[in-house]
Design a protein around this motif. Structure first.
Motif, PDB file in Angstrom:
ATOM      1  N   VAL A 116      16.694   4.468   1.181  1.00  0.00           N
ATOM      2  CA  VAL A 116      16.534   3.529   0.065  1.00  0.00           C
ATOM      3  C   VAL A 116      15.562   2.429   0.465  1.00  0.00           C
ATOM      4  O   VAL A 116      15.712   1.811   1.530  1.00  0.00           O
ATOM      5  N   GLU A 117      14.561   2.180  -0.398  1.00  0.00           N
ATOM      6  CA  GLU A 117      13.634   1.073  -0.172  1.00  0.00           C
ATOM      7  C   GLU A 117      14.164  -0.157  -0.883  1.00  0.00           C
ATOM      8  O   GLU A 117      14.585  -0.098  -2.045  1.00  0.00           O
ATOM      9  N   ASP A 118      14.119  -1.280  -0.200  1.00  0.00           N
ATOM     10  CA  ASP A 118      14.604  -2.544  -0.757  1.00  0.00           C
ATOM     11  C   ASP A 118      13.613  -3.025  -1.813  1.00  0.00           C
ATOM     12  O   ASP A 118      12.461  -3.354  -1.505  1.00  0.00           O
TER      13      ASP A 118
ATOM     14  N   VAL B 173       0.848  -1.182   0.000  1.00  0.00           N
ATOM     15  CA  VAL B 173       0.000   0.000   0.000  1.00  0.00           C
ATOM     16  C   VAL B 173       0.884   1.232   0.000  1.00  0.00           C
ATOM     17  O   VAL B 173       2.046   1.188   0.438  1.00  0.00           O
ATOM     18  N   THR B 174       0.344   2.299  -0.521  1.00  0.00           N
ATOM     19  CA  THR B 174       1.057   3.584  -0.521  1.00  0.00           C
ATOM     20  C   THR B 174       0.255   4.664   0.184  1.00  0.00           C
ATOM     21  O   THR B 174       0.681   5.818   0.234  1.00  0.00           O
ATOM     22  N   THR B 175      -0.913   4.290   0.706  1.00  0.00           N
ATOM     23  CA  THR B 175      -1.745   5.227   1.461  1.00  0.00           C
ATOM     24  C   THR B 175      -2.294   4.527   2.693  1.00  0.00           C
ATOM     25  O   THR B 175      -2.356   3.297   2.745  1.00  0.00           O
ATOM     26  N   VAL B 176      -2.698   5.316   3.679  1.00  0.00           N
ATOM     27  CA  VAL B 176      -3.425   4.802   4.849  1.00  0.00           C
ATOM     28  C   VAL B 176      -4.538   5.791   5.165  1.00  0.00           C
ATOM     29  O   VAL B 176      -4.454   6.974   4.823  1.00  0.00           O
ATOM     30  N   GLU B 177      -5.579   5.314   5.819  1.00  0.00           N
ATOM     31  CA  GLU B 177      -6.705   6.184   6.132  1.00  0.00           C
ATOM     32  C   GLU B 177      -6.513   6.939   7.443  1.00  0.00           C
ATOM     33  O   GLU B 177      -7.103   7.993   7.661  1.00  0.00           O
TER      34      GLU B 177
ATOM     35  N   PHE C 150       4.283  -1.006   3.404  1.00  0.00           N
ATOM     36  CA  PHE C 150       3.989   0.354   2.958  1.00  0.00           C
ATOM     37  C   PHE C 150       5.163   0.806   2.096  1.00  0.00           C
ATOM     38  O   PHE C 150       6.309   0.867   2.554  1.00  0.00           O
ATOM     39  N   SER C 151       4.872   1.144   0.852  1.00  0.00           N
ATOM     40  CA  SER C 151       5.927   1.463  -0.103  1.00  0.00           C
ATOM     41  C   SER C 151       5.904   2.937  -0.482  1.00  0.00           C
ATOM     42  O   SER C 151       4.861   3.591  -0.414  1.00  0.00           O
ATOM     43  N   GLY C 152       7.090   3.443  -0.834  1.00  0.00           N
ATOM     44  CA  GLY C 152       7.160   4.768  -1.430  1.00  0.00           C
ATOM     45  C   GLY C 152       7.458   5.921  -0.499  1.00  0.00           C
ATOM     46  O   GLY C 152       7.167   7.071  -0.837  1.00  0.00           O
TER      47      GLY C 152
ATOM     48  N   GLY D 152       8.662  -1.980   1.586  1.00  0.00           N
ATOM     49  CA  GLY D 152       8.348  -1.645   2.970  1.00  0.00           C
ATOM     50  C   GLY D 152       9.542  -1.735   3.898  1.00  0.00           C
ATOM     51  O   GLY D 152       9.428  -1.399   5.078  1.00  0.00           O
ATOM     52  N   THR D 153      10.693  -2.187   3.391  1.00  0.00           N
ATOM     53  CA  THR D 153      11.930  -2.227   4.182  1.00  0.00           C
ATOM     54  C   THR D 153      12.856  -1.131   3.663  1.00  0.00           C
ATOM     55  O   THR D 153      13.130  -1.048   2.464  1.00  0.00           O
ATOM     56  N   TYR D 154      13.318  -0.296   4.576  1.00  0.00           N
ATOM     57  CA  TYR D 154      14.101   0.878   4.205  1.00  0.00           C
ATOM     58  C   TYR D 154      15.419   0.891   4.959  1.00  0.00           C
ATOM     59  O   TYR D 154      15.502   0.466   6.119  1.00  0.00           O
TER      60      TYR D 154
END
Length: 772
Positions: free
Chosen positions: A159-161, A54-58, A98-100, A166-168
């Motif tokens: 840097v995101e793997d 996901v790239t957003t959350v509520e 969570f990406s991005g 979701g791992t940075y």
């Protein structure tokens, strides 16, 4: 838009058709042509489908950043590094990567022993501040960031793997080591790391309103073990008692909902990242007026209006109007996590509240000039001058529990005494009084010891409605046999009715929780603790029966008819006796004055604080024309006071409206009804009226004019008073302020049709702190 693994979806599709085709044993078909071999798919990360992200959350609480001590280097000469994972809530409320991420800020502090003789035994050091870099370090994909003010600054490279969304990881690509690394730090000291994430949005692209902060991680770098801070003497739970809790987070991750400063950093552990000795000082600077170190600053803030006359500069402007809702000397109201507040005595913490003390000259310190903080414990380490004793911590509660009143008998006779040719009624009430469990001594008179000396004797109807009656007094009555027998002759006119006997009775006590005369021989006040309520249960007595049996019970004493929670009031006020000062500890004692049948108000008008000041520099208040309230019902008065719809005819209101009509001074989330009301209990009854059974509120002292209670309840919090609002109320069956009826038998308003719990616009929905 979420991305899904197409191979898995195809497999599921084929499996579904394969199952559907297994209904019968049909003939074998001809062999088909061999298909072309597909391209091998990329290996997924262990235990994770790389396509499900996901790239957003509520909501902020749907975003979870996890740190591991083994992946953090912030002490010593090794190059800085950090690795963390982030998840968000995806389809079906599943946690997925969570990406991005584009920007975070890293706050790093160490807790070390203070080797000097000044200040607290343990001190916080912010690594970035120690390296003259600011309070935190940004991390971005480019290794640079735009700071507040618009300047470009060096940042760690984030840097995101690609193989593990979701791992940075964060590293430092600029000269030297990263500014959050404390090169000369001790790897055996506790280190706290907290991450703030920026630019997170919901599915509509709207930024998440709350700060998105990780749970602070406390650990020992040398071993990687998790650790517990020795300095955290105030828990988040203590702050939440007044400031509310952010919804959505787990009970183990409690966060503070409502602190105005910096739009709230949510946890005590987060605040100290900046408010530490690096920002100390300012207490003696007239332009600043307060010490920004956390321990000192919090004392000055919460002392607020108590010390306003001694504050200068920013402190006077920011803190001078803050009213502490408990007793200022009740240290345990905040310090709930150990006894450090009593055991560690040093100047910085003390003078931030005792602002008129100058330890450099000995002024207001009996002329004593201590050589250093190391000698403070010589006087204040134990005995009567220790903080726990000098501040009388717990004395009010001990005194309240010490003195117990109980009504054991009532006699009443109509037209029993001739007073100047007029026959009057006579009522006698017997009070059993104990002190520390023993009957009060013979010959005692409360006259010199009582702040308020009044016992209310209102009447109660069969439906639980309370009506104000006549009062009796104990002063001048002498005890005998552990009892006070109070007799009063008046026009009671209550034959055959139920009376409710409630206290408005408080006493003075010394620092040992003992009764003390409120004034000395010269008339000077000498109490250590004033307005101490005595313990007395409301007594209901049916005058139709000699033993008082068969009495009606006021609805304020029936739990199912009381939606507010006394215990919740006391979490912030410590005691309702502090909030009102008259010795009322419970709602069914407050009802002696605050009820729905005795109209009128001492605070009819509503005033707001303008931006102007008078010649003395005091704020100027102006009246809101056309907005008035003419009742003293406990519900509506509580709403009014806590939302700032008040006037200052009895001194500066602790909670008030500013020039923008915003409530100032209320510490909780204004829309959080559960801060005062019982959990899980509906405000509305089945018939659409209030669960309390109250169906009308008197607005004149004679109790002959009435308005509807639901609309008035809303109006006393929201200040809905314009023509459209009043028209809406009236259209839904309400009798409103300014247009009272002469009967209390009013129709039930239809407000519950839309606003009852569970409705689209129910108060449980529109007043939730999530909605706010």
């Amino acid at each position: 838009m979420r991305k899904y693994n197409k191979t898995l979806l195809a497999a599921a599709f084929i499996a579904a058709f394969g199952l559907a085709g297994c209904g019968s044993d049909g003939s074998d078909g001809a062999d088909g042509v061999d298909g072309v071999n597909g391209v091998d798919g990329a290996d997924g990360a262990d235990g994770t489908n790389a396509g499900l992200t996901v790239t957003t959350v509520e909501n902020a609480y749907d975003y979870n950043l996890t740190l591991d001590p083994a992946d953090i280097v912030v002490v010593g000469s090794d190059p800085f590094s950090i690795k963390f994972t982030v998840t968000g809530v995806g389809t079906g409320n599943a946690e997925v990567p969570f990406s991005g991420l584009e920007k975070i800020a890293l706050y790093v502090t160490s807790q070390s022993e203070n080797t000097t003789d000044t200040g607290a035994p343990m001190l916080w050091t912010n690594h970035a501040l120690a390296n003259d870099f600011g309070s935190s370090m940004y991390c971005t994909p480019t290794g640079t960031a735009v700071a507040r003010g618009g300047a470009e600054v060096e940042a760690c490279t984030l840097v995101e793997d690609a193989a593990n969304p979701g791992t940075y990881t964060g590293t430092w690509a600029h000269d030297g080591n990263a500014p959050v690394v404390l090169t000369d730090g001790d790897a055996n000291d506790l280190v706290r790391v907290m991450v703030r994430t920026y630019d997170v949005v919901n599915a509509d692209g709207t930024g998440i309103s709350d700060k998105i902060l990780s749970t602070p991680l406390d650990f020992i770098p040398a071993t990687g073990e998790l650790a517990v801070s020795e300095k955290d003497s105030v828990s988040n739970a203590a702050c939440i008692k007044c400031h509310s809790s952010l919804d959505g987070y787990a009970d183990t991750d409690m966060r503070i909902a409502n602190i105005d400063a910096h739009h709230n950093y949510q946890k005590v552990e987060n605040c100290v990242a900046c408010h530490n000795p690096a920002y100390a000082g300012g207490q003696d600077d007239e332009d600043v007026g307060f010490n920004a170190n956390f321990n000192a600053m919090i004392h000055t803030i919460h002392a607020g209006h108590h010390i306003a006359d001694s504050l200068t500069g920013e402190a006077a402007e920011l803190f001078g109007e803050i009213g502490f809702p408990s007793e200022l000397n009740e240290c345990t109201a905040c310090h709930d996590n150990g006894t450090q507040w009593n055991d560690n005595v040093y100047e910085e913490a003390c003078v931030s509240c005792h602002v008129d003390v100058d330890l450099a000259t000995g002024e207001n310190h009996n002329g004593i000039v201590p050589a250093s903080d190391a000698v403070c414990s010589g006087c204040h380490g134990a005995g009567s001058l220790s903080p726990v004793e000098a501040h009388n911590v717990g004395v009010r509660a001990m005194t309240t529990d010490s003195i117990v009143f109980a009504v054991s008998n009532v006699t009443y006779a109509e037209d029993a005494v001739d007073v100047s040719g007029v026959m009057q009624d006579q009522m006698s009430i017997t009070f059993d009084v104990t002190v520390d469990g023993s009957p009060i001594v013979d010959g005692f008179d409360f006259a010199d010891y009582a702040n308020y000396d009044e016992i209310k004797t209102g009447t109660v109807d069969a439906d639980g409605t309370y009506y104000v009656g006549t009062s009796v007094n104990l002063s001048g009555v002498v005890s005998s046999g552990g009892q006070f027998v109070v007799t009063k002759v008046a026009d009671f006119n209550v034959a055959g009715q139920t009376i409710a006997i409630t206290p408005r009775f408080s006493v003075c006590a010394d620092s040992d929780a003992q009764l003390i005369a409120c004034q000395d021989a010269s008339g000077e006040d000498q109490y250590a603790v004033e307005y101490v309520a005595v313990t007395m249960d409301t007594k209901y007595w049916n005058l139709a029966n000699a033993d008082g049996s068969g009495a009606n019970i006021a609805r304020q004493s029936v739990p199912s008819m009381v939606t507010a929670d006394e215990a919740k009031c006391s979490t912030c006020h410590t005691s309702l006796g502090i909030a009102k000062h008259y010795g009322n500890e419970r709602f069914d004692q407050c009802m002696g004055c605050h009820n729905n049948t005795w109209g009128g108000s001492y605070h009819v008008a509503v005033e707001y604080k303008t931006d102007a000041v008078d010649e003395d520099g005091e704020p100027v208040f102006e009246t809101i024309e056309g907005l008035t309230y003419n009742n003293r019902d406990l519900m509506t008065v509580s709403h009014r006071f806590h939302s700032g719809l008040w006037d200052d005819n009895r001194g500066f209101p602790a909670i008030n409206l500013n020039a923008d009509m915003e409530t100032q001074g209320y510490p909780a989330v204004a829309t959080e009804c559960s801060a005062c009301h019982k959990d899980g209990m509906d405000i509305f009854a089945a018939d659409g009226g209030l669960a309390s059974g109250k169906r009308a509120i008197a607005v004149n002292s004679a109790g002959t004019q009435f308005i509807s209670p639901v609309a008035e309840s809303c109006r006393t919090c929201h200040a809905h008073s314009d023509a459209a609002a009043l028209a809406h109320f009236k259209a839904n069956g309400a009798t409103v302020e300014g247009e009272p009826d002469t009967t209390a038998d009013l129709p039930v308003e239809s407000c519950a049709t839309c606003h009852a719990e569970g409705k689209t616009y129910g108060i449980d929905t529109v007043h939730s702190s999530v909605a706010h």
